[in-house]
Design a protein around this motif. Structure first.
Motif, mmCIF file in Angstrom:
data_model
loop_
_atom_site.group_PDB
_atom_site.id
_atom_site.type_symbol
_atom_site.label_atom_id
_atom_site.label_comp_id
_atom_site.label_asym_id
_atom_site.label_seq_id
_atom_site.Cartn_x
_atom_site.Cartn_y
_atom_site.Cartn_z
ATOM 1 N N GLY A 20 14.970 60.914 -11.847
ATOM 2 C CA GLY A 20 14.693 60.076 -10.677
ATOM 3 C C GLY A 20 13.552 59.116 -10.915
ATOM 4 O O GLY A 20 13.012 59.020 -12.021
ATOM 5 N N PRO A 21 13.162 58.375 -9.856
ATOM 6 C CA PRO A 21 12.132 57.340 -10.010
ATOM 7 C C PRO A 21 10.830 57.904 -10.571
ATOM 8 O O PRO A 21 10.484 59.057 -10.317
ATOM 9 C CB PRO A 21 11.914 56.845 -8.574
ATOM 10 N N THR B 220 14.445 58.068 -15.991
ATOM 11 C CA THR B 220 14.769 58.011 -14.554
ATOM 12 C C THR B 220 16.211 58.428 -14.300
ATOM 13 O O THR B 220 16.558 58.836 -13.200
ATOM 14 C CB THR B 220 14.526 56.594 -13.960
ATOM 15 N N ASP C 50 4.367 50.520 -11.949
ATOM 16 C CA ASP C 50 5.759 50.257 -11.616
ATOM 17 C C ASP C 50 6.387 49.600 -12.846
ATOM 18 O O ASP C 50 5.962 48.531 -13.253
ATOM 19 C CB ASP C 50 5.811 49.337 -10.388
ATOM 20 N N GLU D 200 4.066 56.818 -8.875
ATOM 21 C CA GLU D 200 3.296 55.574 -8.809
ATOM 22 C C GLU D 200 2.569 55.267 -10.119
ATOM 23 O O GLU D 200 2.492 54.125 -10.549
ATOM 24 C CB GLU D 200 2.244 55.720 -7.712
ATOM 25 N N LEU E 210 17.022 48.883 -12.567
ATOM 26 C CA LEU E 210 15.731 48.836 -11.859
ATOM 27 C C LEU E 210 15.355 47.377 -11.553
ATOM 28 O O LEU E 210 14.870 47.065 -10.470
ATOM 29 C CB LEU E 210 14.628 49.497 -12.699
ATOM 30 N N ALA F 165 12.784 53.889 -19.078
ATOM 31 C CA ALA F 165 13.703 53.954 -17.930
ATOM 32 C C ALA F 165 14.738 55.055 -18.104
ATOM 33 O O ALA F 165 15.265 55.587 -17.118
ATOM 34 C CB ALA F 165 14.392 52.601 -17.742
ATOM 35 N N ARG G 279 17.603 46.044 -8.738
ATOM 36 C CA ARG G 279 17.227 46.589 -7.424
ATOM 37 C C ARG G 279 15.881 46.059 -6.947
ATOM 38 O O ARG G 279 15.587 46.050 -5.761
ATOM 39 C CB ARG G 279 17.219 48.117 -7.475
ATOM 40 N N ASP G 280 15.057 45.602 -7.895
ATOM 41 C CA ASP G 280 13.769 44.991 -7.554
ATOM 42 C C ASP G 280 13.923 43.526 -7.165
ATOM 43 O O ASP G 280 12.943 42.875 -6.820
ATOM 44 C CB ASP G 280 12.859 45.042 -8.782
ATOM 45 N N ASP H 291 22.426 52.196 -9.146
ATOM 46 C CA ASP H 291 21.463 52.855 -8.268
ATOM 47 C C ASP H 291 20.852 54.115 -8.906
ATOM 48 O O ASP H 291 20.798 55.177 -8.279
ATOM 49 C CB ASP H 291 22.180 53.215 -6.949
ATOM 50 N N GLY H 292 20.443 53.983 -10.155
ATOM 51 C CA GLY H 292 19.778 55.104 -10.835
ATOM 52 C C GLY H 292 20.705 56.183 -11.345
ATOM 53 O O GLY H 292 20.247 57.203 -11.854
#
Ligand code: KG4
Ligand code: ZN
Length: 340
Positions: free
Chosen positions: A124-125, A120, A147, A128, A313, A117, A316-317, A21-22
């Motif tokens: 964090g994320p 992140t 994304d 956009e 990622l 990545a 989770r996608d 989870d990141g």
């Protein structure tokens, strides 16, 4: 929440990381760099053999670092490209073996998506839209990132010849400094004057490609300067070269932000560890009102955490796992994070 084990063996680093989870839970890194020093660059067969020896202990060390066992892992991500074919095969074989033995889903991922990545894990994320500047030993690209896992990545420019890291490595050799050149030049440049020699800023003329990069001419300019300067000051030369690279990289990255009307710049890859690239990027982003994101230094150079991060990622996608037939793609361009 699934724990993703990431495996990276595309070059001379055997990297393993665990992400959920990141969040980075643990990682381990083995390097065969020392074995390549006397050849002045990475020898693929030597790197591959070192991966064979390092892969199992490094997986164990990463699990230990996270206080986990393989039973806690829910998915495997592995770099399938780009990189040295012989080296990639070792990580892919290990990942497939674990997936086959445990039934865990396997995700083949693009090394450069992993670099992106990595940020992140620290910040964090991604927003956009962002501009990604990927600067490594093999690549120098400006990307328009939406994304990371869902939308194909748009290449705004790539280098026409040498990559930025490659230029550091080659210039180090010209200056009699050891491989890998980037970290050494960074260190030596700290004691030099960056304004001592005005090296060219390639492709920054009015008629040149606005976002394009080229570093081989700069390398040649340093070579000529070294040839004609008997009392060469290595620190001044290193600092002046580093200044030229940092200047070109950051000015073009900011142009890309302006062109695309994007207000976040993410710099990743080995050269993002460079102190002058980081400081000049910060200065220029502050002046332009752009948010700069650069991962901590240890997440800039190759590592397993970044592969676990992109795997996490994808998981989770809800991405579909790659098949066990997944193979290596030594020269694949970055378009999608997952390689099937
Ligand atoms: O991303 P990376 O670890 O491996 C590749 O995917 O290529 O990047 C390695 C490159 C090498 O060329 C190395 O000299 C350069 O990154 N590098 C640096 C620094 N640390 C590593 N270049 C400039 N300054 C640094 N501090
Ligand atoms: Zn890399």
């Amino acid at each position: 929440m699934t724990i993703v084990l990431g495996i990276e063996t595309s070059c001379d680093e055997t990297g393993v990381g665990l992400v959920r989870d990141g969040v980075l839970l643990g990682q381990a890194l083995a390097s065969s760099m020392e074995e390549h020093v006397r050849f002045g660059g990475v020898v693929p067969e030597i790197a591959a053999r070192a991966h064979v020896y390092a892969i199992v202990p490094t997986i164990q060390a990463a699990l230990d670092d996270a206080g986990l066992t393989l039973h806690d892992v829910g998915a495997i991500a592995v770099t399938t490209g780009p990189g040295l074919a012989t080296a990639l095969h070792v990580g892919v074989a290990a990942a497939k073996a674990i997936a086959a033995a445990t039934g865990l889903p396997l995700y083949g991922v693009h090394h450069l998506a992993g670099h992106a990545a990595a940020d992140t894990l620290d910040h964090g994320p991604l927003p956009e839209r962002s501009i990604g500047l990927i600067v490594s030993g093999g690549h120098t690209s400006l990307l328009h990132v939406r994304d990371l896992t869902r939308t194909p990545i748009e290449h705004l420019s790539d280098t026409l010849d040498d990559a930025a890291g490659e230029a550091f490595d080659k210039v180090a050799r010209l200056l009699g400094l050891p491989y890998p050149g980037g970290p050494v030049i960074d260190r030596v440049a700290a004691g030099g004057d960056p304004t001592a020699v005005r090296f060219p800023r390639p492709l920054t003329g009015r008629t040149d490609s606005r976002l394009g990069f080229s570093f081989s001419g700069l390398k040649t300019a340093v070579a000529r300067y070294v040839e004609r300067t008997p009392d060469l000051d290595v620190a001044d030369t290193a600092a002046s070269f580093q200044e030229a690279v940092a200047d070109v990289l950051t000015s073009k990255a900011l142009l890309a932000c302006a062109d695309q009307r994007v207000d976040t710049l993410v710099i990743v890859g080995g050269v993002a560890a460079n102190s002058r690239v980081r400081s000049l990027a910060q200065e220029r982003c502050d002046a332009a009102g752009i948010e700069l994101r650069v991962p901590r230094m240890s997440l800039c150079t190759d590592n397993g955490a970044m592969i676990a991060a992109i795997g996490d990622l994808l998981v989770r996608d809800g991405a579909k796992p790659s098949s066990l037939d997944v193979t290596v793609h030594p020269t694949i361009e970055l378009q999608t994070a997952q390689l099937v």
